[in-house]
Scaffold this motif. Structure first.
Motif, PDB file in Angstrom:
ATOM      1  N   ARG A 113     -28.653 -23.301  -6.995  1.00 15.84           N
ATOM      2  CA  ARG A 113     -28.561 -23.791  -5.619  1.00 15.84           C
ATOM      3  C   ARG A 113     -29.910 -23.647  -4.912  1.00 15.84           C
ATOM      4  N   VAL A 114     -30.321 -24.727  -4.258  1.00 15.79           N
ATOM      5  CA  VAL A 114     -31.534 -24.710  -3.442  1.00 15.79           C
ATOM      6  C   VAL A 114     -31.167 -25.349  -2.098  1.00 15.79           C
ATOM      7  N   PRO A 115     -30.542 -24.549  -1.223  1.00 17.12           N
ATOM      8  CA  PRO A 115     -30.118 -25.119   0.051  1.00 17.12           C
ATOM      9  C   PRO A 115     -31.322 -25.449   0.929  1.00 17.12           C
ATOM     10  N   PRO A 116     -31.274 -26.486   1.710  1.00 17.40           N
ATOM     11  CA  PRO A 116     -30.167 -27.430   1.879  1.00 17.40           C
ATOM     12  C   PRO A 116     -30.304 -28.676   1.015  1.00 17.40           C
ATOM     13  N   GLU A 122     -29.721 -18.735  -6.789  1.00 14.35           N
ATOM     14  CA  GLU A 122     -30.009 -19.351  -5.498  1.00 14.35           C
ATOM     15  C   GLU A 122     -31.418 -18.974  -5.071  1.00 14.35           C
ATOM     16  N   THR A 123     -32.140 -19.973  -4.550  1.00  7.16           N
ATOM     17  CA  THR A 123     -33.499 -19.751  -4.072  1.00  7.16           C
ATOM     18  C   THR A 123     -33.832 -20.800  -3.028  1.00  7.16           C
ATOM     19  N   ASP A 124     -35.025 -20.697  -2.467  1.00  4.05           N
ATOM     20  CA  ASP A 124     -35.486 -21.682  -1.494  1.00  4.05           C
ATOM     21  C   ASP A 124     -36.418 -22.680  -2.184  1.00  4.05           C
ATOM     22  N   ALA A 125     -36.760 -23.736  -1.479  1.00  2.00           N
ATOM     23  CA  ALA A 125     -37.572 -24.803  -2.053  1.00  2.00           C
ATOM     24  C   ALA A 125     -38.946 -24.320  -2.509  1.00  2.00           C
ATOM     25  N   ALA A 126     -39.632 -23.555  -1.665  1.00  2.00           N
ATOM     26  CA  ALA A 126     -40.982 -23.107  -2.015  1.00  2.00           C
ATOM     27  C   ALA A 126     -40.984 -22.249  -3.275  1.00  2.00           C
TER      28      ALA A 126
END
Length: 119
Positions: free
Chosen positions: A53-56, A78-82
């Motif tokens: 998962r890479v919200p949003p 789960e992680t962030d885009a960067a």
């Protein structure tokens, strides 16, 4: 069920990555890069035992193993885009991302190190 992600045009990926590295990336660049990386990961390790998962922006299921049909899968990343982009380019090691809590991974097969980098 949502349409499968597809790798982006290489020229678009290169341009978005250049803007990201220069610190001038816009939300559209991050979205393109995240979806491209996830599409490549999904192709490299097809399956449904790990949800990434890479919200949003997007989420995929990958890696062969126990298949789930409802609820939370047996393994979640789960992680962030960067962080995903840094992992995908090799600018950040998986172990370092986990140690700094930039990646939250749980369950069997949740170690994506063998599939990275992809850019």
């Amino acid at each position: 069920m949502p349409a499968r992600l597809r790798p982006a045009d290489p020229a678009d990926v290169a341009a978005a990555l250049a803007r990201h590295r220069a610190g001038t990336a816009e939300r559209a660049d991050l979205k393109l890069l995240v979806k491209h990386v996830l599409a490549v990961l999904e192709t490299r390790a097809p399956g449904r035992s790990v949800e990434v998962r890479v919200p949003p922006f997007a989420a995929i299921q990958m890696i062969e193993g126990v298949r789930h049909t409802r609820g939370t899968p047996p393994a979640v990343v789960e992680t962030d885009a960067a962080t995903l982009i840094a992992l995908a380019t090799g600018d950040l090691a998986w172990a370092d991302a986990e140690a700094s809590s930039a990646v939250r991974a749980s369950g069997e097969r949740a170690d994506l190190a063998p599939y990275l980098p992809v850019l």
